[in-house]
Structure formats: C-alpha cells, structure tokens
Write a protein that holds these residues in place. Structure first.
Motif, mmCIF file in Angstrom:
data_model
loop_
_atom_site.group_PDB
_atom_site.id
_atom_site.type_symbol
_atom_site.label_atom_id
_atom_site.label_comp_id
_atom_site.label_asym_id
_atom_site.label_seq_id
_atom_site.Cartn_x
_atom_site.Cartn_y
_atom_site.Cartn_z
ATOM 1 N N VAL A 40 0.876 -1.171 0.019
ATOM 2 C CA VAL A 40 0.049 0.041 0.130
ATOM 3 C C VAL A 40 0.685 1.285 -0.024
ATOM 4 O O VAL A 40 0.795 2.350 -0.807
ATOM 5 N N ILE A 41 1.817 1.230 1.169
ATOM 6 C CA ILE A 41 2.718 2.361 0.943
ATOM 7 C C ILE A 41 3.600 2.687 -0.515
ATOM 8 O O ILE A 41 3.544 3.699 -0.797
ATOM 9 N N ARG A 42 4.062 1.572 -1.119
ATOM 10 C CA ARG A 42 4.906 1.703 -2.173
ATOM 11 C C ARG A 42 4.007 2.182 -3.543
ATOM 12 O O ARG A 42 4.327 2.562 -4.149
ATOM 13 N N SER A 43 2.917 2.053 -3.162
ATOM 14 C CA SER A 43 1.549 2.401 -4.429
ATOM 15 C C SER A 43 1.113 3.907 -4.192
ATOM 16 O O SER A 43 0.225 4.143 -4.939
ATOM 17 N N GLY A 44 1.420 4.439 -2.978
ATOM 18 C CA GLY A 44 0.989 6.004 -2.434
ATOM 19 C C GLY A 44 0.131 5.683 -1.665
ATOM 20 O O GLY A 44 -0.530 6.790 -1.584
ATOM 21 N N GLY A 45 -0.488 4.621 -1.198
ATOM 22 C CA GLY A 45 -1.506 4.627 -0.309
ATOM 23 C C GLY A 45 -1.031 5.098 1.265
ATOM 24 O O GLY A 45 0.074 5.313 1.415
ATOM 25 N N ARG A 46 -2.113 5.236 2.044
ATOM 26 C CA ARG A 46 -1.748 5.499 3.511
ATOM 27 C C ARG A 46 -1.984 4.471 4.399
ATOM 28 O O ARG A 46 -3.190 3.986 4.211
ATOM 29 N N ILE A 47 -1.314 4.152 5.537
ATOM 30 C CA ILE A 47 -1.484 3.284 6.479
ATOM 31 C C ILE A 47 -1.591 3.863 7.778
ATOM 32 O O ILE A 47 -0.983 4.939 8.305
ATOM 33 N N LEU A 48 -2.658 3.334 8.645
ATOM 34 C CA LEU A 48 -2.826 3.909 10.055
ATOM 35 C C LEU A 48 -2.710 2.793 10.850
ATOM 36 O O LEU A 48 -3.551 1.587 10.703
ATOM 37 N N ARG A 52 -6.313 -3.577 17.442
ATOM 38 C CA ARG A 52 -7.614 -4.302 16.995
ATOM 39 C C ARG A 52 -8.745 -3.617 17.373
ATOM 40 O O ARG A 52 -9.704 -3.850 16.662
ATOM 41 N N ALA A 53 -9.098 -3.395 18.484
ATOM 42 C CA ALA A 53 -10.417 -2.835 18.989
ATOM 43 C C ALA A 53 -10.740 -1.545 18.285
ATOM 44 O O ALA A 53 -11.896 -1.306 18.023
ATOM 45 N N ASP A 54 -9.774 -0.796 17.392
ATOM 46 C CA ASP A 54 -10.232 0.328 16.544
ATOM 47 C C ASP A 54 -10.483 0.053 15.228
ATOM 48 O O ASP A 54 -10.726 0.820 14.324
ATOM 49 N N ILE A 55 -10.264 -1.245 15.027
ATOM 50 C CA ILE A 55 -10.629 -1.608 13.479
ATOM 51 C C ILE A 55 -12.006 -2.216 13.379
ATOM 52 O O ILE A 55 -12.437 -2.830 14.121
ATOM 53 N N PRO A 56 -12.742 -1.694 12.452
ATOM 54 C CA PRO A 56 -14.246 -2.084 12.138
ATOM 55 C C PRO A 56 -14.097 -3.846 12.054
ATOM 56 O O PRO A 56 -13.677 -4.272 11.094
ATOM 57 N N GLY A 57 -14.914 -4.551 12.789
ATOM 58 C CA GLY A 57 -15.024 -5.877 12.726
ATOM 59 C C GLY A 57 -13.964 -6.493 13.558
ATOM 60 O O GLY A 57 -13.931 -7.866 13.279
ATOM 61 N N GLY A 58 -13.204 -5.955 14.051
ATOM 62 C CA GLY A 58 -12.143 -6.496 15.027
ATOM 63 C C GLY A 58 -11.260 -7.604 14.259
ATOM 64 O O GLY A 58 -10.663 -8.569 14.795
ATOM 65 N N LYS A 59 -10.832 -7.158 13.137
ATOM 66 C CA LYS A 59 -10.015 -8.116 12.293
ATOM 67 C C LYS A 59 -8.561 -7.583 12.063
ATOM 68 O O LYS A 59 -8.157 -6.579 13.100
ATOM 69 N N SER A 60 -7.657 -8.027 11.585
ATOM 70 C CA SER A 60 -6.174 -7.655 11.206
ATOM 71 C C SER A 60 -6.134 -6.350 10.869
ATOM 72 O O SER A 60 -5.028 -5.758 11.120
ATOM 73 N N LEU A 61 -6.983 -6.033 9.695
ATOM 74 C CA LEU A 61 -6.701 -4.881 8.996
ATOM 75 C C LEU A 61 -8.141 -4.720 8.293
ATOM 76 O O LEU A 61 -9.033 -5.421 8.234
ATOM 77 N N ALA A 62 -8.207 -3.286 7.633
ATOM 78 C CA ALA A 62 -9.557 -2.874 7.167
ATOM 79 C C ALA A 62 -8.963 -1.832 6.213
ATOM 80 O O ALA A 62 -7.952 -1.410 6.302
ATOM 81 N N ALA A 63 -9.608 -1.676 4.891
ATOM 82 C CA ALA A 63 -9.231 -0.797 4.006
ATOM 83 C C ALA A 63 -10.538 0.123 3.204
ATOM 84 O O ALA A 63 -11.601 -0.535 3.576
ATOM 85 N N ILE A 64 -10.175 1.101 3.132
ATOM 86 C CA ILE A 64 -11.008 2.171 2.461
ATOM 87 C C ILE A 64 -10.367 2.175 1.070
ATOM 88 O O ILE A 64 -9.350 2.750 0.972
ATOM 89 N N LEU A 65 -11.345 1.668 0.066
ATOM 90 C CA LEU A 65 -10.567 1.624 -1.450
ATOM 91 C C LEU A 65 -11.370 2.830 -2.216
ATOM 92 O O LEU A 65 -12.434 2.828 -2.541
ATOM 93 N N ARG A 66 -10.426 3.524 -2.714
ATOM 94 C CA ARG A 66 -10.861 4.513 -3.839
ATOM 95 C C ARG A 66 -10.063 4.325 -4.962
ATOM 96 O O ARG A 66 -9.004 4.030 -5.284
ATOM 97 N N TYR A 67 -10.889 4.752 -6.219
ATOM 98 C CA TYR A 67 -10.405 4.857 -7.525
ATOM 99 C C TYR A 67 -10.583 6.118 -7.912
ATOM 100 O O TYR A 67 -11.525 6.643 -7.944
ATOM 101 N N ALA A 68 -9.229 6.703 -8.297
ATOM 102 C CA ALA A 68 -9.198 7.831 -9.164
ATOM 103 C C ALA A 68 -8.754 7.746 -10.394
ATOM 104 O O ALA A 68 -7.833 6.925 -10.852
ATOM 105 N N MET A 69 -9.432 8.738 -11.522
ATOM 106 C CA MET A 69 -8.990 8.706 -12.714
ATOM 107 C C MET A 69 -7.814 9.776 -12.924
ATOM 108 O O MET A 69 -7.447 10.479 -12.370
#
Length: 69
Positions: A40-48, A52-69
């Motif tokens: 994600v970082i190498r492709s220009g994304g951001r990581i927070l 675990r308690a702060d991740i929706p669904g209590g999983k190891s990771l969660a993502a917000i995916l956006r597509y820009a033209m």
C-alpha cells in the motif's frame, strides 16, 4: 488500518498476489499484513497503525478503497 500488535505469518506471491498462510513466522514466512501494508505504501496509499479494537469488525486490517482517474 492495520493492527500494530498482530503478526500473520505467511507469504504474498510477487506475481499474482496470492496469499499462503503459515503456522509460524521465520525468514521465509514473513508477516502477511506487514507485506500488504508495504505494498500500500509503495503504491502511494496511507496506513494507519491502530489497535485491533479500533478496526471495524475486530480483524487484523481494514481498508477504504478509492479509485481515481
């Protein structure tokens, strides 16, 4: 968002991105979540890094995916 406390051992295939999980971490079975975050970082994304308690669904990771033209 990535759980800063968890390690999920395994590998991510360089060609097709397929994930293979492992029972234990070693030099050839690194952290899968860490590798996803790295890509994600190498492709220009951001990581927070959060707990675990702060991740929706209590999983190891969660993502917000956006597509820009």
């Amino acid at each position: 968002m990535v759980d800063i406390d968890e390690v999920v051992p395994g590998t991510v295939d360089e060609t097709n991105g397929a994930i293979s999980f492992s029972k234990s971490a070693d030099a050839s079975n690194y952290g899968v979540v860490d590798e996803i975050a790295n890509r994600v970082i190498r492709s220009g994304g951001r990581i927070l890094g959060v707990r675990r308690a702060d991740i929706p669904g209590g999983k190891s990771l969660a993502a917000i995916l956006r597509y820009a033209m």
